[in-house]
Design a protein around this motif. Structure first.
Motif, short mmCIF file in Angstrom:
data_model
loop_
_atom_site.label_atom_id
_atom_site.label_comp_id
_atom_site.label_asym_id
_atom_site.label_seq_id
_atom_site.Cartn_x
_atom_site.Cartn_y
_atom_site.Cartn_z
N VAL A 156 0.86 -1.18 0.00
CA VAL A 156 0.00 0.00 0.00
C VAL A 156 0.90 1.23 0.00
O VAL A 156 1.78 1.36 0.86
CB VAL A 156 -0.92 0.01 1.24
N PRO A 157 0.73 2.11 -0.98
CA PRO A 157 1.59 3.30 -1.04
C PRO A 157 1.50 4.13 0.25
O PRO A 157 0.43 4.30 0.84
CB PRO A 157 1.02 4.07 -2.22
N GLY A 158 2.68 4.59 0.72
CA GLY A 158 2.74 5.45 1.90
C GLY A 158 2.88 4.72 3.22
O GLY A 158 3.09 5.35 4.25
N ARG A 159 2.80 3.41 3.23
CA ARG A 159 2.94 2.65 4.47
C ARG A 159 4.34 2.06 4.56
O ARG A 159 4.91 1.63 3.54
CB ARG A 159 1.89 1.55 4.57
N ALA A 160 4.86 1.99 5.84
CA ALA A 160 6.21 1.45 6.07
C ALA A 160 6.21 -0.06 5.85
O ALA A 160 5.24 -0.75 6.16
CB ALA A 160 6.66 1.78 7.49
N ASP A 161 7.33 -0.56 5.32
CA ASP A 161 7.46 -2.00 5.07
C ASP A 161 8.71 -2.58 5.76
O ASP A 161 9.21 -3.61 5.34
CB ASP A 161 7.51 -2.26 3.56
N SER A 162 9.22 -1.90 6.82
CA SER A 162 10.41 -2.39 7.52
C SER A 162 10.31 -2.09 9.02
O SER A 162 9.51 -1.25 9.44
CB SER A 162 11.67 -1.76 6.94
N VAL A 163 11.17 -2.80 9.85
CA VAL A 163 11.24 -2.60 11.30
C VAL A 163 12.69 -2.38 11.70
O VAL A 163 13.62 -2.79 10.97
CB VAL A 163 10.66 -3.81 12.05
N VAL A 164 12.92 -1.73 12.91
CA VAL A 164 14.27 -1.41 13.41
C VAL A 164 14.42 -1.98 14.82
O VAL A 164 13.52 -1.87 15.66
CB VAL A 164 14.50 0.11 13.41
N CYS A 165 15.60 -2.56 15.07
CA CYS A 165 15.93 -3.09 16.40
C CYS A 165 16.38 -1.92 17.28
O CYS A 165 17.39 -1.26 17.00
CB CYS A 165 17.02 -4.14 16.30
N PHE A 166 15.67 -1.71 18.42
CA PHE A 166 16.00 -0.59 19.31
C PHE A 166 15.65 -0.98 20.75
O PHE A 166 14.53 -1.42 21.01
CB PHE A 166 15.21 0.66 18.90
N ASN A 167 16.68 -0.86 21.59
CA ASN A 167 16.51 -1.22 23.00
C ASN A 167 15.96 -2.64 23.15
O ASN A 167 14.99 -2.90 23.85
CB ASN A 167 15.60 -0.24 23.73
N ASN A 168 16.58 -3.54 22.42
CA ASN A 168 16.32 -4.97 22.57
C ASN A 168 14.91 -5.38 22.08
O ASN A 168 14.43 -6.45 22.44
CB ASN A 168 16.49 -5.38 24.04
N LYS A 169 14.31 -4.50 21.27
CA LYS A 169 13.02 -4.87 20.70
C LYS A 169 12.84 -4.18 19.35
O LYS A 169 13.53 -3.21 19.03
CB LYS A 169 11.88 -4.51 21.64
N LEU A 229 -4.75 -1.74 -27.65
CA LEU A 229 -4.11 -1.37 -28.91
C LEU A 229 -4.52 0.03 -29.36
O LEU A 229 -3.75 0.72 -30.03
CB LEU A 229 -4.48 -2.38 -30.00
N PHE A 230 -5.72 0.43 -29.02
CA PHE A 230 -6.24 1.70 -29.53
C PHE A 230 -6.17 2.83 -28.52
O PHE A 230 -6.50 3.97 -28.84
CB PHE A 230 -7.69 1.52 -29.99
N ALA A 231 -5.74 2.53 -27.27
CA ALA A 231 -5.70 3.58 -26.24
C ALA A 231 -4.59 3.29 -25.25
O ALA A 231 -4.14 2.14 -25.10
CB ALA A 231 -7.05 3.68 -25.53
N SER A 232 -4.16 4.32 -24.53
CA SER A 232 -3.14 4.18 -23.49
C SER A 232 -3.60 4.89 -22.23
O SER A 232 -4.47 5.78 -22.28
CB SER A 232 -1.81 4.78 -23.97
N LEU A 233 -3.05 4.47 -21.06
CA LEU A 233 -3.41 5.09 -19.78
C LEU A 233 -3.05 6.57 -19.78
O LEU A 233 -2.02 6.97 -20.33
CB LEU A 233 -2.69 4.40 -18.63
N LYS A 234 -3.90 7.35 -19.15
CA LYS A 234 -3.53 8.74 -18.98
C LYS A 234 -2.30 8.84 -18.08
O LYS A 234 -2.05 7.96 -17.25
CB LYS A 234 -4.70 9.53 -18.39
N LYS A 235 -1.56 9.88 -18.25
CA LYS A 235 -0.27 10.01 -17.58
C LYS A 235 -0.37 9.89 -16.07
O LYS A 235 0.54 9.35 -15.40
CB LYS A 235 0.37 11.35 -17.97
N SER A 236 -1.45 10.34 -15.48
CA SER A 236 -1.59 10.32 -14.01
C SER A 236 -1.66 8.90 -13.44
O SER A 236 -1.46 8.70 -12.24
CB SER A 236 -2.83 11.10 -13.59
N PHE A 237 -1.92 7.90 -14.29
CA PHE A 237 -2.03 6.52 -13.81
C PHE A 237 -0.83 5.67 -14.18
O PHE A 237 -0.75 4.51 -13.77
CB PHE A 237 -3.29 5.86 -14.39
N THR A 238 0.11 6.21 -14.94
CA THR A 238 1.19 5.38 -15.47
C THR A 238 2.17 4.93 -14.39
O THR A 238 2.79 3.87 -14.53
CB THR A 238 1.94 6.15 -16.57
N LYS A 239 2.35 5.69 -13.32
CA LYS A 239 3.33 5.33 -12.28
C LYS A 239 2.67 4.63 -11.09
O LYS A 239 3.35 4.32 -10.10
CB LYS A 239 4.06 6.58 -11.81
#
Length: 376
Positions: A65-78, A97-107
């Protein structure tokens, strides 16, 4: 300070170091916590030092999901806390074949159920507003079926090709092709086909149209002792020429040939005829002696005589003649008259001599007529 008989106390500096020094395992973390629909990247480790980071990867069929963290950090033994960040999503939107996505959806790569994307027509196509240009991610995480909301543009009508044909196998829409051919007797100069393709921001024909040029035959062959009737400066397809021989020559072969085409070159249909000398023999009339017939006869005396009538065979006319001289040959000549006496005492022309003279004359005229007919 040492007590009598008791153990000595440790130095104060040593006690301070022991109090401040951390235990050997202080700050280490174990295996990272589980995250729904994701797996941690451990690299074969089971414990991690202070400050270590572990990243998760979404399971197959799930997307971060865009904008959500996907990692954890070890700190103070947890480990640090992490929220659920993998969710179900539609795949990348359908490529059309006859159409392409508008630029706002390409990324964008996360398309949860209910997501809507919008398309725009590709070059060479134009929008058909009767149909929707949007797709929706359905609850089963597949895209809705697209309508053909962009139609192909059409190239201009090529029109007619002078002295040729334009073949249109299908239509004149973008991507189609047309071909060209020329009528018999013409050669095609230019491209044999053209395609409806992009020209600037619109559509047009990829190549300029060709033209059909008339094919000419070379100069016709000349013949000995003959000539061409009505010669011309140029000779085109199916044009015929005729030959004629000079006087007293005979034409052997066909008296005409015509211009034909092989490939895109002009050539004559066959070889020309020949003119050969005439084989008709000359007829020489037999030489004739000049014969003189005297139409009057005299007695031994000088007494005047009456005119004598002569009957000529094959001639019905009878005439009264004065004493005269008949020249049978073409040349005039005189001869000593012969006289004949009759029992009555009157002079007459010999009938045998007249018949012979007339016979020779008829033969001579017949031969001359035959020669004139043959020569003419």
């Amino acid at each position: 300070m040492c007590l009598p008989g008791g153990p000595s106390a440790p130095p104060p500096l040593l006690l301070l170091l022991l109090l401040l020094g951390p235990p050997a395992a202080q700050g280490d973390c174990n295996i990272p916590p589980e995250v729904p629909n994701a797996q941690p990247t451990l690299g074969g480790l089971s414990s991690f030092h202070e400050g270590s980071t572990v990243t998760y990867k979404c399971n197959e069929g799930f997307v971060k999901v865009p904008g959500r963290a996907d990692s954890v950090v070890c700190f103070n033994n947890k480990w640090s806390e992490v929220a659920e960040f993998c969710n179900r999503s539609c795949d990348v939107p359908t490529r059309l074949l006859f159409a392409s996505l508008k630029k706002s959806f390409t990324k964008q790569n996360y398309f949860p159920a209910g997501s809507i994307v919008e398309y725009e027509c590709r070059p060479g196509f134009q929008r058909d507003h009767f149909f929707s240009g949007k797709l929706t991610c359905l609850q089963n995480f597949t895209w809705s079926k697209p309508d053909e909301f962009c139609k192909k543009k059409s190239c201009p009508n090529p029109g007619d090709l002078r002295h040729g044909h334009v073949s249109i196998p299908t239509d004149l829409l973008y991507g189609s092709s047309i071909s060209f051919s020329c009528n018999e007797g013409y050669r095609l100069v230019g491209e044999t086909s053209s395609y409806c393709s992009l020209v600037d921001k619109d559509v047009g024909w990829s190549d300029p149209f060709p033209e059909c040029q008339e094919i000419f035959c070379p100069e016709p062959p000349e013949i000995s002792n003959g000539f061409i009737l009505d010669p011309r400066n140029t000779y085109v397809y199916q044009q015929t020429i005729k030959y004629r021989c000079n006087e007293s020559f005979t034409l052997i072969g066909k008296n005409s040939i015509y211009c034909t085409v092989r490939g895109d070159q002009g050539e004559w249909s066959g070889p020309p005829p020949e003119c050969k000398g005439s084989q008709i023999p000359k007829v020489t009339p037999p030489a004739q002696k000049s014969t003189t017939v005297i139409g009057s006869a005299t007695k031994p005396t000088s007494t005047p005589q009456k005119p004598t009538t002569a009957n000529v065979p094959s001639t019905k006319a009878t005439s009264t003649q004065k004493p005269s001289t008949a020249n049978v040959s073409a040349k005039q000549s005189s001869a000593t008259p012969k006289t004949t006496s009759t029992p009555n005492g009157k002079g007459t022309v010999s009938s045998d001599a007249a018949i012979i003279a007339i016979g020779h004359t008829c033969i001579t005229l017949t031969v001359l007529c035959m020669m004139l007919v043959t020569i003419g």
